[in-house]
Design a protein around this motif. Structure first.
Motif: not given
Length: 206
Positions: A35-42, A64-72, A180-192
């Motif tokens: 699930x975390x890998x899928x969130x990263x892929x998105x 926010x910028x896209x590169x910054x989100x990935x780094x964060x 679970x938190x990492x999945x949630x955080x990654x998904x949240x930033x994917x929305x951003x």
């Protein structure tokens, strides 16, 4: 959760009939990592086809910028893996002498710790950053997570969270909760990231 194979013996017309209930194994560790890998892929998909310059753009009301989100997100995931391996000290944030959390949050601190400066820099594409370098670092973090979780033992093992305004005093998190938190955080930033990408060139990836 694992259910072992059971053998049910019944009598039918005087003959013994054996019914096998096939074992079904659910690998919780693997499911959480998948699930975390899928969130990263998105999230990674939101930067497909963009230039280094575009990764540094902040076209919305947010800074926010896209590169910054990935780094964060990569930095955050790496920090949680230190927490899993090293315990509370792996995420401990030390303040300079005479500086309080209120000073730091309000921007009135006379001195800022290096970790706070680094965190600020995470959200920007700095000189020397590129799409390739950012994605390469994220891939390295993901591989590290796979290795750490594979050898982490019981996912229920709980560790006290470090002192910080965003952590509940005295709270502890299990390895399961971290994932679970990492999945949630990654998904949240994917929305951003989706909103930022659409603002750059009109493309949506979801």
């Amino acid at each position: 959760m694992t259910t072992t194979e059971t053998m049910i013996i019944t009598e039918t017309q005087g003959a013994a009939m054996t019914i096998d209930t096939t074992a079904t194994t659910i690998d919780e560790r693997g499911e959480l990592l998948a699930e975390l890998a899928q969130a990263r892929a998105f999230l990674i998909g939101t930067v497909e086809g963009l230039s280094d310059e575009q990764l540094g753009l902040a076209p919305t009301a947010s800074a926010l910028c896209l590169g910054g989100l990935l780094k964060h997100v990569a930095s955050t995931e790496a920090a949680w893996m230190r927490f899993v391996v090293e315990g509370t000290s792996g995420m401990e944030l030390v303040l300079p002498d005479g500086v309080t959390w209120d000073d730091l949050i309000s921007g009135t601190a006379h001195t800022y710790p290096q970790w706070a400066i680094d965190r600020q820099n995470e959200f920007q594409m700095l000189p020397g950053d590129s799409r390739e370098s950012v994605l390469s670092e994220y891939a390295a973090v993901a591989a590290r997570t796979e290795d750490v979780i594979a050898s982490a033992g019981d996912l229920s093992r709980s560790t006290p969270l470090p002192e910080a305004p965003w952590n509940t005093p005295g709270a502890s998190w299990s390895i399961r909760r971290v994932l679970i938190h990492l999945v949630s955080e990654t998904a949240q930033h994917t929305g951003h990231a989706e909103i930022i990408r659409e603002s750059i060139d009109g493309r949506t990836t979801m």
